[in-house]
Design a protein around this motif. Sequence first.
Motif, PDB file in Angstrom:
ATOM      1  N   THR A   4      26.174  15.858  38.710  1.00  0.00           N
ATOM      2  CA  THR A   4      25.933  14.726  37.646  1.00  0.00           C
ATOM      3  C   THR A   4      24.802  14.174  38.096  1.00  0.00           C
ATOM      4  OG1 THR A   4      27.112  13.278  36.306  1.00  0.00           O
ATOM      5  CG2 THR A   4      27.252  12.985  38.913  1.00  0.00           C
ATOM      6  N   GLU A   5      24.093  13.270  37.078  1.00  0.00           N
ATOM      7  CA  GLU A   5      22.887  12.544  37.214  1.00  0.00           C
ATOM      8  C   GLU A   5      23.070  11.164  37.540  1.00  0.00           C
ATOM      9  OE1 GLU A   5      19.100  13.211  35.140  1.00  0.00           O
ATOM     10  OE2 GLU A   5      19.845  11.541  34.103  1.00  0.00           O
ATOM     11  N   ARG A  29      18.572  13.608  40.155  1.00  0.00           N
ATOM     12  CA  ARG A  29      19.083  14.602  39.111  1.00  0.00           C
ATOM     13  C   ARG A  29      20.014  15.549  39.567  1.00  0.00           C
ATOM     14  NH1 ARG A  29      13.304  13.842  38.122  1.00  0.00           N
ATOM     15  NH2 ARG A  29      12.881  15.408  39.811  1.00  0.00           N
ATOM     16  N   PRO A  30      20.877  16.304  38.497  1.00  0.00           N
ATOM     17  CA  PRO A  30      21.954  17.305  39.148  1.00  0.00           C
ATOM     18  C   PRO A  30      21.342  17.947  39.916  1.00  0.00           C
ATOM     19  CG  PRO A  30      21.900  16.748  36.671  1.00  0.00           C
ATOM     20  CD  PRO A  30      20.640  16.123  37.178  1.00  0.00           C
ATOM     21  N   ARG A  63      23.807   3.821  36.529  1.00  0.00           N
ATOM     22  CA  ARG A  63      24.594   4.967  35.721  1.00  0.00           C
ATOM     23  C   ARG A  63      24.815   6.181  36.182  1.00  0.00           C
ATOM     24  NH1 ARG A  63      24.264   2.555  30.688  1.00  0.00           N
ATOM     25  NH2 ARG A  63      22.548   0.897  30.274  1.00  0.00           N
ATOM     26  N   VAL A  64      25.801   6.677  35.661  1.00  0.00           N
ATOM     27  CA  VAL A  64      26.533   8.218  36.314  1.00  0.00           C
ATOM     28  C   VAL A  64      26.647   8.706  34.950  1.00  0.00           C
ATOM     29  CG1 VAL A  64      28.201   9.232  37.257  1.00  0.00           C
ATOM     30  CG2 VAL A  64      27.591   6.960  38.418  1.00  0.00           C
ATOM     31  N   ASP A  65      25.608   9.859  34.826  1.00  0.00           N
ATOM     32  CA  ASP A  65      25.503  10.781  33.461  1.00  0.00           C
ATOM     33  C   ASP A  65      25.334   9.755  32.377  1.00  0.00           C
ATOM     34  OD1 ASP A  65      25.238  13.271  34.296  1.00  0.00           O
ATOM     35  OD2 ASP A  65      27.339  13.595  34.125  1.00  0.00           O
ATOM     36  N   THR A  80      34.672  11.318  39.902  1.00  0.00           N
ATOM     37  CA  THR A  80      33.259  11.712  40.052  1.00  0.00           C
ATOM     38  C   THR A  80      32.394  11.519  41.272  1.00  0.00           C
ATOM     39  OG1 THR A  80      33.188  11.307  37.462  1.00  0.00           O
ATOM     40  CG2 THR A  80      30.996  11.543  38.638  1.00  0.00           C
ATOM     41  N   THR A 190      25.141  16.346  43.308  1.00  0.00           N
ATOM     42  CA  THR A 190      24.035  15.592  43.449  1.00  0.00           C
ATOM     43  C   THR A 190      24.385  14.603  44.664  1.00  0.00           C
ATOM     44  OG1 THR A 190      23.867  15.487  41.067  1.00  0.00           O
ATOM     45  CG2 THR A 190      22.760  13.978  42.303  1.00  0.00           C
TER      46      THR A 190
END
Length: 272
Positions: A4-5, A29-30, A63-65, A80, A190
Amino acid sequence: MTATELTVEGVTLSAGARRLVRDVSLTARPGEVIGLVGPNGSGKSSLLRAVYRVLRPDSGCVRVDGADAWSLPVRRLARTLAAVVQESGADFDLTVREVVAMGRTPHKRLLDGDTAEDARFIAAALASVDAAGLADRSFGRLSGGERQRVLIARALAQRPALLVLDEPTNHLDVRHQLEVLGLLRRLPATVLVALHDLNLAAYYCDRLYVLCDGEVHASGPPAEVLTARLLAEVYGVRGEVAVHPRTGAPQVTFLPEEPAERAGTAVDHHAP
């Protein structure tokens, strides 16, 4: 487990009147392994606490995704994000297998027992950190390095898309340092990791963020970030940075003070 980002946007953190982190932004980034480096007290651990939701930002956002991590339901975030922190909490009166099984909790309903799938994930996590032989041992009787590997296994059993680690190589011998960081490099996740060892960070991380006095002093690929000037400005030491002939990664060598530099702080034993 799908990467995830992570985006940190202008995060500021305080403890009372003391400012811990000022307007820090970063992106993972992922699939990237992002390293946080900097001297003690630079804000690395504080920033990580904001990411895994222990220390709420005064301003800014994590922020997560794209979703505000602090607005997500705890259970959803736990499916997550997994964290390995410096403080292990307490001497658990549990076996190693039971401690690692805690990593499966976010994926279960209350009072659910372990499934065959849980057992597979737990066994795989223990094996990945060379701890399969510790499964039936008491966690409280382990050495510091053994505990660290078990706590990493617990995070891996969680099957996170985002893994946050604060000095995961603490207490580990050289072999296990290399094995753990190599494992993080191979994960389909990530990774945001705080490290003290600049040479390990240079080899295993895609990009580095250098924190100094709570702010981002530099960021980018290790080869661009790690310079003799940065070592002097951030760490207050003399050093050289070269390209390792076999790995191609930057290699940092710290240099001792010159005799003339030491003389400035030496005690004059002949003074009256």
